[in-house]
Design a protein around this motif. Sequence first.
Motif, PDB file in Angstrom:
ATOM      1  N   GLU A 135       0.817  -1.214   0.000  1.00 45.05           N
ATOM      2  CA  GLU A 135       0.000   0.000   0.000  1.00 45.05           C
ATOM      3  C   GLU A 135       0.851   1.265   0.000  1.00 45.05           C
ATOM      4  O   GLU A 135       0.586   2.216  -0.734  1.00 45.05           O
ATOM      5  CB  GLU A 135      -0.899   0.022   1.237  1.00 45.05           C
ATOM      6  CG  GLU A 135      -2.310  -0.436   0.938  1.00 45.05           C
ATOM      7  CD  GLU A 135      -3.144  -0.481   2.205  1.00 45.05           C
ATOM      8  OE1 GLU A 135      -2.997   0.415   3.051  1.00 45.05           O
ATOM      9  OE2 GLU A 135      -3.931  -1.436   2.329  1.00 45.05           O
TER      10      GLU A 135
ATOM     11  N   ASP B  47       2.334   1.731  -3.252  1.00 47.14           N
ATOM     12  CA  ASP B  47       1.303   2.129  -4.186  1.00 47.14           C
ATOM     13  C   ASP B  47       0.990   3.619  -4.109  1.00 47.14           C
ATOM     14  O   ASP B  47       0.534   4.230  -5.064  1.00 47.14           O
ATOM     15  CB  ASP B  47       0.038   1.322  -3.884  1.00 47.14           C
ATOM     16  CG  ASP B  47      -0.853   1.245  -5.093  1.00 47.14           C
ATOM     17  OD1 ASP B  47      -0.309   1.026  -6.193  1.00 47.14           O
ATOM     18  OD2 ASP B  47      -2.075   1.433  -4.952  1.00 47.14           O
ATOM     19  N   GLN B  48       1.251   4.178  -2.951  1.00 48.71           N
ATOM     20  CA  GLN B  48       1.030   5.621  -2.795  1.00 48.71           C
ATOM     21  C   GLN B  48       2.228   6.433  -3.269  1.00 48.71           C
ATOM     22  O   GLN B  48       2.280   7.653  -3.086  1.00 48.71           O
ATOM     23  CB  GLN B  48       0.791   5.947  -1.321  1.00 48.71           C
ATOM     24  CG  GLN B  48      -0.590   5.584  -0.840  1.00 48.71           C
ATOM     25  CD  GLN B  48      -0.644   5.570   0.665  1.00 48.71           C
ATOM     26  OE1 GLN B  48       0.136   6.258   1.310  1.00 48.71           O
ATOM     27  NE2 GLN B  48      -1.557   4.790   1.210  1.00 48.71           N
ATOM     28  N   GLY B  49       3.177   5.732  -3.832  1.00 45.51           N
ATOM     29  CA  GLY B  49       4.326   6.441  -4.373  1.00 45.51           C
ATOM     30  C   GLY B  49       5.406   6.727  -3.349  1.00 45.51           C
ATOM     31  O   GLY B  49       6.317   7.517  -3.592  1.00 45.51           O
TER      32      GLY B  49
END
Lengths: 338, 338
Positions: free
Chosen positions: A141, A144-146
Amino acid sequence: MKKRVTLKQIAKELEVSVSTVSKALKNSEEISRDTKDKIQAFAKLYNYRPNNIALSLKNKNTKNIGVIIPDIVHHFFTTVFRGIEQYAGQKGYNVMICVSDESFEKEVLNMELLANGSVDGFILSLSAETQERNDYNHIKEVLDQGIPVVLFDRVSKDVLCDKVVLNDQEIAYEAVTSMIRSGKTKIALVTTENYFNVSSDRAQGFEKAIRDANLAFDESLILTLPYQSEDDELIRNFFERNTIDAVLCVNEIFAIKCMDVVQRQGKRVPEDISFIGFTNGILSKYSAPRLSTVAQHGERMGETAAKLLIDRIENDVDDNFRTEVISGTLIQRDSTTN
Amino acid sequence: MKKRVTLKQIAKELEVSVSTVSKALKNSEEISRDTKDKIQAFAKLYNYRPNNIALSLKNKNTKNIGVIIPDIVHHFFTTVFRGIEQYAGQKGYNVMICVSDESFEKEVLNMELLANGSVDGFILSLSAETQERNDYNHIKEVLDQGIPVVLFDRVSKDVLCDKVVLNDQEIAYEAVTSMIRSGKTKIALVTTENYFNVSSDRAQGFEKAIRDANLAFDESLILTLPYQSEDDELIRNFFERNTIDAVLCVNEIFAIKCMDVVQRQGKRVPEDISFIGFTNGILSKYSAPRLSTVAQHGERMGETAAKLLIDRIENDVDDNFRTEVISGTLIQRDSTTN
DNA sequence: TATCAACACGAAAACGGTTTCGTAACTATA
DNA sequence: TATAGTTACGAAACCGTTTTCGTGTTGATA
């Protein structure tokens, strides 16, 4: 008690606008020499320093990196941490550290806490429980948020990111081979549960070295100990039940404990039994006899991890994740013959 | 890659105002059930988390505490750190850690860095160089800005703030006395430079115990070693030159090294020479013989320091600075007789 | 039907900076 | 002297929140 002075206060005091103050302090060409001198002098006098939080909010970066490790009273992890801290400091980054205590829940909690804007990236080593559960959604996660993540030592192939690892299999192979060369044939492995990637890698190197030397590979010469146990009964039984003339231990403490047990049973180290451990810590240097061991070069690992992370933070690069392999070094001391 | 969602984005998406979203997520009475349900559902779906940085800016607190220690690959300091981290975590605080590396300059730099809004308070143990120079202006400045500081272990009476220390003098007295009781009379002290408050306190306890027992106090039985030296020559000379039957060492490593030297010189521990060290670390437990030592209860110190600090952060209390004294515990193992 | 709460929401300021853009005043040019 | 170009600064937006205050709509009351 004098609170820190802000741009606004300086502006008010000097009867200029906030933007003028900001520019003047950055020595902007836009502002006249006179005004700049006046503002800079005033700022110096009042020891003005920009507020980091405000900068972070504006720039969308914190210049902080989050480090999450399973334990802090631990030679290897602190060594890695030192490497991280040094490299990061030199690049203008601060380090926030959280201890997962080998707990999945704490690891997740800590990541979530820091991921809410507090850090620009993570360096972490998986907790025992996380490796056991094989659940990496918290890491995915965050990625995924960079937010970049670098895994070190305790890593998983199930998460795609930069990694720094030891050449565990090769160096275990080398350690065992060195004992075989010195004439040992009944070689044991003292290890932890296999969900630790490092343990299973070292076990593979162990097995391969034995097979390559055409020795019999005997499963019963592998002792699996609970990760943090204070009970030495298992060790005593193991060394009473089996005839063993060399031991590879996946960490320092196991080696020291085993040496102790074996010596109490009247055997001589290294004449009767050789020992090689992992982690070139303080224990290895001062044990009796001094323990031959695999140096993991924690500091270099930390530095490498920090470099990978900061690289990725600063140049939002492609998806070509890198895995840096650090070569362990076998340090021969007095617990092995040669 | 999905970036974190902000209030503004939720507001836009749901065609309400930012303030409504904010209130709805706080379950404010001001907002209708319908609207709240809608907003909360949406926020949950997109896993909304408030941005810590923005909160910090608004609230003027960071929920971070800065810890500055001289060294991280160090049993005692990591133990203290664990105590800090645990208590702080439980109170909702994160910990930023910087290592001064025993350098004054790095200590100052680190404090300045973190004092610019990054932390709500400091916990620190003075670097060797700082104690040597006796310069505490960086700490005073921070205090003067209203940022609380707690000093632990390596403290100075020249700075007015909360402190946590060991009862160094008393426990050293107790250690020496215990050796005297077991019949030892020629007792040495192995210590570091006296600008360390802990060393000088322990030295005082040492001297007092000897005088109180009506033994001759012999200055030449005090060996002052450089803080981090790899050279054992001084130690060898010391034990060759003097007849000694008991030794108090101000840390674990010194004790281990001295025991080693003495044993190589053919003396038996503890029959010929007793040893007591400070720091109940991993070395003490596994040395040969196992080292009797003073447990400093680092974890408790850390917890206490964190408690003092957070107390002061949250209730901007009076100027009655407190000094908490942790009582060391003498642990008798195999390097002393009884 | 005029008045008043209560309700439900939005506008705007504030935290402490940076940065873009606009502009008044002045100087130089034709 | 009208025009253009500098120079030196200020206004305002923005980062993501919280919070105070204002206000349009509704329903109840006299």
